[in-house]
Structure formats: C-alpha cells, structure tokens
Design an enzyme around this catalytic site. Structure first.
Site, PDB file in Angstrom:
ATOM      1  N   MET A  74       6.096 -29.989  42.101  1.00  0.00           N
ATOM      2  CA  MET A  74       5.501 -28.613  41.729  1.00  0.00           C
ATOM      3  C   MET A  74       5.498 -27.619  42.573  1.00  0.00           C
ATOM      4  O   MET A  74       4.751 -26.858  42.789  1.00  0.00           O
ATOM      5  CB  MET A  74       4.388 -29.079  40.929  1.00  0.00           C
ATOM      6  CG  MET A  74       4.075 -30.244  39.468  1.00  0.00           C
ATOM      7  SD  MET A  74       5.214 -29.353  38.349  1.00  0.00           S
ATOM      8  CE  MET A  74       6.532 -30.496  37.313  1.00  0.00           C
ATOM      9  N   CYS A  75       6.023 -27.680  43.497  1.00  0.00           N
ATOM     10  CA  CYS A  75       5.497 -27.064  45.122  1.00  0.00           C
ATOM     11  C   CYS A  75       6.691 -26.133  44.811  1.00  0.00           C
ATOM     12  O   CYS A  75       7.892 -26.294  44.685  1.00  0.00           O
ATOM     13  CB  CYS A  75       6.123 -28.127  45.986  1.00  0.00           C
ATOM     14  SG  CYS A  75       5.041 -29.101  47.089  1.00  0.00           S
ATOM     15  N   HIS A  76       5.640 -24.881  45.457  1.00  0.00           N
ATOM     16  CA  HIS A  76       6.505 -23.416  45.141  1.00  0.00           C
ATOM     17  C   HIS A  76       7.479 -23.726  46.948  1.00  0.00           C
ATOM     18  O   HIS A  76       6.894 -23.717  47.967  1.00  0.00           O
ATOM     19  CB  HIS A  76       5.520 -21.641  45.368  1.00  0.00           C
ATOM     20  CG  HIS A  76       4.630 -22.329  44.150  1.00  0.00           C
ATOM     21  ND1 HIS A  76       3.531 -23.189  44.534  1.00  0.00           N
ATOM     22  CD2 HIS A  76       4.465 -21.759  43.139  1.00  0.00           C
ATOM     23  CE1 HIS A  76       2.817 -22.857  43.121  1.00  0.00           C
ATOM     24  NE2 HIS A  76       4.059 -22.474  42.404  1.00  0.00           N
ATOM     25  N   MET A 112       1.701 -30.242  52.011  1.00  0.00           N
ATOM     26  CA  MET A 112       2.681 -30.333  51.350  1.00  0.00           C
ATOM     27  C   MET A 112       3.906 -30.371  52.491  1.00  0.00           C
ATOM     28  O   MET A 112       4.537 -31.256  52.758  1.00  0.00           O
ATOM     29  CB  MET A 112       3.202 -30.337  49.625  1.00  0.00           C
ATOM     30  CG  MET A 112       1.920 -30.585  49.262  1.00  0.00           C
ATOM     31  SD  MET A 112       1.757 -32.115  48.544  1.00  0.00           S
ATOM     32  CE  MET A 112       3.145 -32.998  48.552  1.00  0.00           C
ATOM     33  N   GLU A 113       3.453 -28.981  53.292  1.00  0.00           N
ATOM     34  CA  GLU A 113       4.866 -29.300  54.195  1.00  0.00           C
ATOM     35  C   GLU A 113       5.210 -29.573  55.151  1.00  0.00           C
ATOM     36  O   GLU A 113       5.739 -30.205  55.641  1.00  0.00           O
ATOM     37  CB  GLU A 113       5.889 -27.620  54.299  1.00  0.00           C
ATOM     38  CG  GLU A 113       5.740 -27.273  53.438  1.00  0.00           C
ATOM     39  CD  GLU A 113       5.228 -26.802  51.989  1.00  0.00           C
ATOM     40  OE1 GLU A 113       5.565 -26.402  50.607  1.00  0.00           O
ATOM     41  OE2 GLU A 113       4.378 -27.066  52.155  1.00  0.00           O
ATOM     42  N   ASP A 127      15.187 -44.951  60.926  1.00  0.00           N
ATOM     43  CA  ASP A 127      16.746 -44.890  60.077  1.00  0.00           C
ATOM     44  C   ASP A 127      17.026 -45.182  61.066  1.00  0.00           C
ATOM     45  O   ASP A 127      17.975 -46.147  61.692  1.00  0.00           O
ATOM     46  CB  ASP A 127      16.946 -44.024  59.647  1.00  0.00           C
ATOM     47  CG  ASP A 127      18.356 -43.795  59.137  1.00  0.00           C
ATOM     48  OD1 ASP A 127      18.978 -44.993  58.801  1.00  0.00           O
ATOM     49  OD2 ASP A 127      18.894 -43.276  59.837  1.00  0.00           O
TER      50      ASP A 127
END
Length: 159
Positions: A74-76, A112-113, A127
C-alpha cells in the site's frame, strides 16, 4: 472506525492522497545488528570474504528505500530527494547501529522508506557475514523521527 486502506467492498486499496498539499517530508529510522566480537573485527579489518560489508550495506540500504513501494503493497511510489545511510560500530556492545534519513517533497511521508533502508542494510550485513557468524541478531528496527505533513515533527524519546 474507518480504515483508510480498505474500500467500500472491504478490499485493499491505496489511499488517495491527491488532495494533500506537497510539503517537505523527512524520516529517520534505525536498526541494530548484534554480532560476535570477532565479526566486528573482521568487518573493521576488511577480512570478510564477500567484500567491504559497510559499503555494500550502505548501497543496499539506499536501493531498499528506492524500492519500498515495490515491496510494501500500500506504499505510494515516491520521488526521494535524499537517502543517507550511516553506520556506527559499537564495540562495547558488539553491534553495528544503522541509521537512515530519507527525504522527499510530496503528499505522503517517507517513514516506510527509512525503515526499509535500515532493514535492507541490516539484512545485507547479515548476508555478508553469515559464514563467520550465523547467530547475528537484527533488532530495534524502529522509526526515530519524522517531520512534515499534518502530524508535524515527532521524535522518539529514548530511555
């Protein structure tokens, strides 16, 4: 209660932000990667066989921020104007602190970014070092600060 990401049929939707005013938006997030002392020493000395851990993780964090809308449904998609990922090696606590600051000028925030940036950087550290330290822990992924938009400036208070 109205859910902004649910339409009238109860299905997922992306929130309509077209009526919002563009403003400068900034978010800062952090994550912690806990590891063995020897792993920190190998990172510092360049002894990890996969290469320069922090340089690769920095690029990965930037790339992660840029890909957020492809990963979180749902992120733009946003035009990011700045992404900065920094690392602090905390030898006393055997960990690496990762902090990302993300900026845009737009209709919606970049929390969110920033969170995706630190998460991606932390996963890259894991990793690259897992061959020497399989039990590293990625912890404390959290938003530290945000500015812009209707809610204004908010900053997490640390204990």
């Amino acid at each position: 209660m109205d859910f902004t990401h649910i339409n009238e049929q109860g299905r997922a939707r992306m929130v309509d932000v077209s009526s919002k005013t563009d403003s400068e938006r900034v978010a800062v997030a952090r994550a912690v990667v806990r590891m063995q002392r020897k792993t920190i020493e190998l990172i510092k000395s360049g002894g990890i066989k996969k290469g320069d851990v922090l340089a690769v993780a920095q690029v990965a964090g930037i790339m992660g921020a840029k890909q957020t809308s492809n990963l979180i449904p749902m992120c733009h998609p946003l035009l990011l104007t700045s992404v900065n990922v920094e690392f602090t090696i905390d030898e006393d606590n055997n960990c690496i602190l990762i902090e990302a600051q993300v900026k845009t000028t737009g209709k919606t925030g970049v929390e969110m970014e920033a969170l995706t940036a630190v998460s991606t950087a932390a996963l890259t550290v894991y990793d690259m070092c897992k061959a020497v330290d399989r039990w590293m822990e990625i912890t404390e992924v959290q938003l530290m600060e945000k500015d812009g938009g209707k809610s204004g400036h908010l900053k997490r208070e640390l204990d």
